[in-house]
Write a protein that holds these residues in place. Structure first.
Motif, mmCIF file in Angstrom:
data_model
loop_
_atom_site.group_PDB
_atom_site.id
_atom_site.type_symbol
_atom_site.label_atom_id
_atom_site.label_comp_id
_atom_site.label_asym_id
_atom_site.label_seq_id
_atom_site.Cartn_x
_atom_site.Cartn_y
_atom_site.Cartn_z
ATOM 1 N N MET A 231 -9.974 34.164 66.150
ATOM 2 C CA MET A 231 -9.774 32.947 65.203
ATOM 3 C C MET A 231 -9.184 33.356 64.036
ATOM 4 N N LYS A 232 -7.834 33.635 64.062
ATOM 5 C CA LYS A 232 -6.931 34.069 62.970
ATOM 6 C C LYS A 232 -7.171 33.032 61.777
ATOM 7 N N ASN A 233 -6.859 31.705 62.039
ATOM 8 C CA ASN A 233 -6.750 30.611 61.122
ATOM 9 C C ASN A 233 -7.786 29.604 61.788
ATOM 10 N N PRO A 234 -8.962 29.508 61.183
ATOM 11 C CA PRO A 234 -9.861 28.414 61.701
ATOM 12 C C PRO A 234 -9.441 27.342 61.034
ATOM 13 N N SER A 235 -9.979 26.166 61.982
ATOM 14 C CA SER A 235 -9.906 24.746 61.678
ATOM 15 C C SER A 235 -11.071 24.451 60.877
ATOM 16 N N PHE A 236 -10.954 23.279 60.020
ATOM 17 C CA PHE A 236 -12.092 22.805 59.552
ATOM 18 C C PHE A 236 -13.261 22.608 60.241
ATOM 19 N N GLY A 237 -12.922 22.058 61.520
ATOM 20 C CA GLY A 237 -13.924 21.842 62.668
ATOM 21 C C GLY A 237 -14.741 22.924 62.959
ATOM 22 N N GLN A 238 -14.049 24.116 63.198
ATOM 23 C CA GLN A 238 -14.653 25.544 63.613
ATOM 24 C C GLN A 238 -15.468 25.690 62.273
ATOM 25 N N LEU B 241 -17.082 23.746 60.284
ATOM 26 C CA LEU B 241 -18.344 22.882 60.311
ATOM 27 C C LEU B 241 -19.353 23.582 61.293
ATOM 28 N N ARG B 242 -18.697 24.267 62.407
ATOM 29 C CA ARG B 242 -19.745 24.563 63.347
ATOM 30 C C ARG B 242 -20.339 26.064 63.153
ATOM 31 N N ASP B 243 -19.903 26.558 62.199
ATOM 32 C CA ASP B 243 -20.255 28.154 61.817
ATOM 33 C C ASP B 243 -20.588 28.036 60.295
ATOM 34 N N PRO B 244 -22.044 27.913 59.896
ATOM 35 C CA PRO B 244 -22.357 28.139 58.576
ATOM 36 C C PRO B 244 -21.627 29.139 57.593
ATOM 37 N N THR B 245 -21.747 30.526 58.335
ATOM 38 C CA THR B 245 -21.129 31.637 57.891
ATOM 39 C C THR B 245 -19.753 31.400 57.365
ATOM 40 N N MET B 246 -18.969 31.075 58.222
ATOM 41 C CA MET B 246 -17.642 30.852 57.960
ATOM 42 C C MET B 246 -17.540 29.577 56.883
ATOM 43 N N LEU B 247 -18.227 28.425 57.103
ATOM 44 C CA LEU B 247 -18.056 27.504 56.004
ATOM 45 C C LEU B 247 -18.142 27.994 54.668
ATOM 46 N N LEU B 248 -19.180 28.638 54.537
ATOM 47 C CA LEU B 248 -19.434 29.301 53.131
ATOM 48 C C LEU B 248 -18.559 30.354 52.723
ATOM 49 N N ALA B 249 -18.005 31.263 53.547
ATOM 50 C CA ALA B 249 -17.158 32.212 53.177
ATOM 51 C C ALA B 249 -15.763 31.511 52.851
ATOM 52 N N PHE B 250 -15.551 30.342 53.579
ATOM 53 C CA PHE B 250 -14.202 29.718 53.288
ATOM 54 C C PHE B 250 -14.485 28.495 52.113
#
Length: 159
Positions: free
Chosen positions: A1-8, A10-19
């Motif tokens: 997952m080099k460049n995640p989408s907004f949908g991705q 939303l499914r991963d709270p860690t990534m949502l906060l990190a981004f």
């Protein structure tokens, strides 16, 4: 997952906060957009007592070490440009005990971005030598501290 989408995200709270709630997905200047996204949260924190404010920022920095490290691991890239939780914490440090007002919020934004981008010593050393989640957070923490010092010195002579 080099460049995640907004949908991705939303499914991963860690990534949502990190981004930074999606602000790090900007194709240009994600750090700047991440810092901009930190401003409304700062506005919510600004009325707290200095002890509570600093306590929340310290907790956010500690949590950020985990978030940024986990996101970097998931992406397979150390300090991916889209990871902007470190910008949130750096900006909040910049604004610790800052005078009230939009002018000061903008001044803090500019100062933080200058230190974060220019990375004068020891910020550059931390950016290059410290790895993992701590390394991702540390250079922005230092940039926030440097920017806060300049902001407070400015306030001392202006206010």
């Amino acid at each position: 997952m080099k460049n995640p989408s907004f949908g991705q995200l939303l499914r991963d709270p860690t990534m949502l906060l990190a981004f930074g709630f999606g602000s790090g997905l900007s194709p240009r200047a994600p750090g700047t957009f991440g810092t901009l996204a930190a401003i409304p949260f700062w506005w919510l924190l600004a009325d707290l007592s200095p002890g509570w404010y600093l306590g929340l920022v310290i907790v956010s920095a500690l949590v950020g070490c985990y978030l940024c490290g986990a996101a970097a691991e998931k992406l397979g890239v150390h300090d991916h440009g889209g990871i902007v939780w470190d910008e949130f914490v750096g900006y909040w440090l910049t604004m610790f005990m800052a005078p009230a007002g939009w002018g000061w919020a903008l001044y803090g934004f500019v100062l933080f971005r200058i230190f974060d981008i220019a990375k004068p010593p020891p910020i550059r050393w931390a950016d290059q030598k410290v790895h993992g989640g701590v390394g991702i957070m540390l250079d922005d923490i230092l940039a926030g501290i440097f920017a806060a010092l300049v902001l407070q010195l400015t306030a001392l002579f202006i206010v």
